[in-house]
Design an enzyme around this catalytic site. Structure first.
Site: not given
Ligand code: CAO
Length: 432
Positions: A400-402
């Site tokens: 998850d790049h968040r």
């Protein structure tokens, strides 16, 4: 008759532009500020307003002409316009015409709000103006306000110019489609009934499949997925596994590469707490988990389930291998309880027993990462002097790049591979 020549006004710093459309005809009476023609530069389109009320006597340009500030464009007669307006009563509006008249008047003033000067526009307005669809600034502004992509509107004007009426027609068509959708019980209009095109067997979508579909859709629409691929050289580790697997098989233990991978994941997670975290978007918080429970995807006749091996850091490779076998069997016999499938800090999905090279696994929320394992193969690897046969294992890390940055993900993957390779030096029945 007082004829006056009207010239192209200040073009806001643009040297030369093209006449896109003439908006008046000879004999037309135009109001002050009414748009008489549209011009287009490479970056923007703009309307030219008439400076005063007048009658158009002659049109000196045609679409396609290249013009500069000061180029003569129209011959106007201001006197004639005043004359013709003298004593003219306001035309009586017939029933039903009122709204149209108001819309038309607004249209003129709206179009003229944004004329000519791209420097006066906001960044978004300027971006819009750069699009290739011919339309006046007022039309573009309306489309933007209504959330309509002007590129997708079919313009009915000359050269496909989009008018206010075209925007109105698009809005009406959308409203109609929403109405029809509601009448059809909310079913998506794009879904085509497959039974209309050939024989089909109807099959109930099982409980597990429904749960997977829901979880996957949620993850797909919420998680900002990135997948990083890398190959691990497991030549020595695979030799080590082969050395022990037959003896262990005699003790009913199936030693597959996955047991090593799960162990290595827990070791690398200790070094990379962010990968072992859960993000709460509502509370705007990140929970760094201090436990290492690894979920593993199991393919069962009823669909995919993801049971969890807990406290992997405290398990030996043999413990993990035993649990993999017993829990997978339980899963395939539909004997898992809900508590067997919750609480993982990260998941692994191995298709290595089946085949494939790489794939893009979907993060199992609320986790932040998932490791995909594909089939290892002998490959010729250049060692700087010659090609060597090496056993290479393809790995796909989705995250998850968040929560996780690319560099962090890559560092985790590299460390995880190092931990995996290091397991050949570790006793199979020791936890560390
Ligand atoms: N490369 C080469 N061979 C591999 C391998 C790999 N990466 N991984 C496993 N194998 C071999 C095993 O060694 C075994 O060989 P033997 O029969 O000679 O012992 C054979 O392939 C079958 O292994 P397996 O799949 O039964 O065992 P496993 O421990 O590797 O995996 C389990 C267990 C439960 C994860 C697996 O059976 C399974 O269900 N996988 C499917 C998971 C899935 O559907 N994922 C997709 C989810 S969607 O994202």
């Amino acid at each position: 008759m007082a004829k006056e020549t009207m010239n192209i006004p200040d073009l806001g710093g643009v040297d030369e532009v093209t006449v896109l459309e003439i908006l008046v005809a000879v004999g037309d009476k135009v109001e002050a500020d009414q748009a008489v023609m549209s011009l287009e530069s490479e970056k923007a389109s703009m309307d030219v307003p008439c400076e005063k009320a007048a009658t158009v006597v002659e049109i000196l340009l045609k679409p396609g002409d290249r013009v500069k500030e000061g180029t003569a464009c129209l011959v106007l007669d201001a006197e004639q316009s005043k004359e013709s307006n003298k004593g003219v009563k306001e035309p009586k509006q017939e029933a039903g015409q009122n709204d149209t008249a108001v819309v038309k008047d607004n249209r003129k003033s709206e179009e003229n709000i944004l004329i000519a000067d791209p420097n006066r526009l906001t960044k978004t307005e300027n971006e819009d103006l750069k699009s290739q669809v011919p339309a006046s600034p007022g039309v573009r502004k309306l489309a933007r306000t209504l959330g309509i992509d002007i590129q997708a509107v079919v313009g009915s004007g000359q050269y496909g110019r989009v008018s206010f009426d075209d925007i109105a027609a698009t809005v009406l068509a959308r409203m109609q489609s929403i109405k029809e959708g509601a009448a059809a019980g909310g079913k998506r209009q794009t879904w085509q009934d497959p039974t209309k095109f050939g024989p089909c067997q109807e099959k109930e979508f099982g409980k597990i499949k429904k749960a997977t579909a829901k979880a996957m859709s949620q993850s797909w629409s919420n998680v900002v997925h990135v997948t990083q691929f890398e190959k691990a050289d497991i030549t020595e580790l695979e030799a080590y596994r082969c050395l022990h697997k037959d003896a262990l098989k005699a003790q009913s233990v199936r030693l597959t590469m996955l047991a090593f991978i799960i162990k290595a994941m827990s070791q690398a997670l200790v070094k990379h707490p962010h990968i072992n975290s859960s993000y709460d978007p509502e509370g705007q918080k990140l929970w760094i988990k201090e436990y290492y429970h690894i979920g593993f995807a199991v393919d069962t006749p009823n669909g995919l389930v993801v049971p969890v091996i807990r406290n992997v850091e405290q398990c030996s490779v043999i413990d993990i291998a035993k649990m993999l076998a017993s829990i997978s069997e339980k899963a395939r016999e539909s004997k898992l309880s809900p508590k067997d499938m919750v609480g993982a800090s990260m998941t692994v999905s191995s298709l290595g027993g089946i085949g494939g090279e790489y794939f893009t696994p979907i993060v199992n929320q609320p986790q932040s990462a998932i490791l995909g394992v594909s089939r290892n193969r002998q490959q010729a690897v250049w060692d700087g002097k010659s090609f060597q046969p090496r056993m290479m294992l393809p790995l796909s890390l989705s995250y998850d790049h968040r929560v996780i940055d690319g560099a962090e993900a890559m560092r985790f993957l590299k460390d995880m591979i190092e931990c995996l390779q290091g397991l050949k030096d570790q006793s199979l029945d020791k936890s560390s």
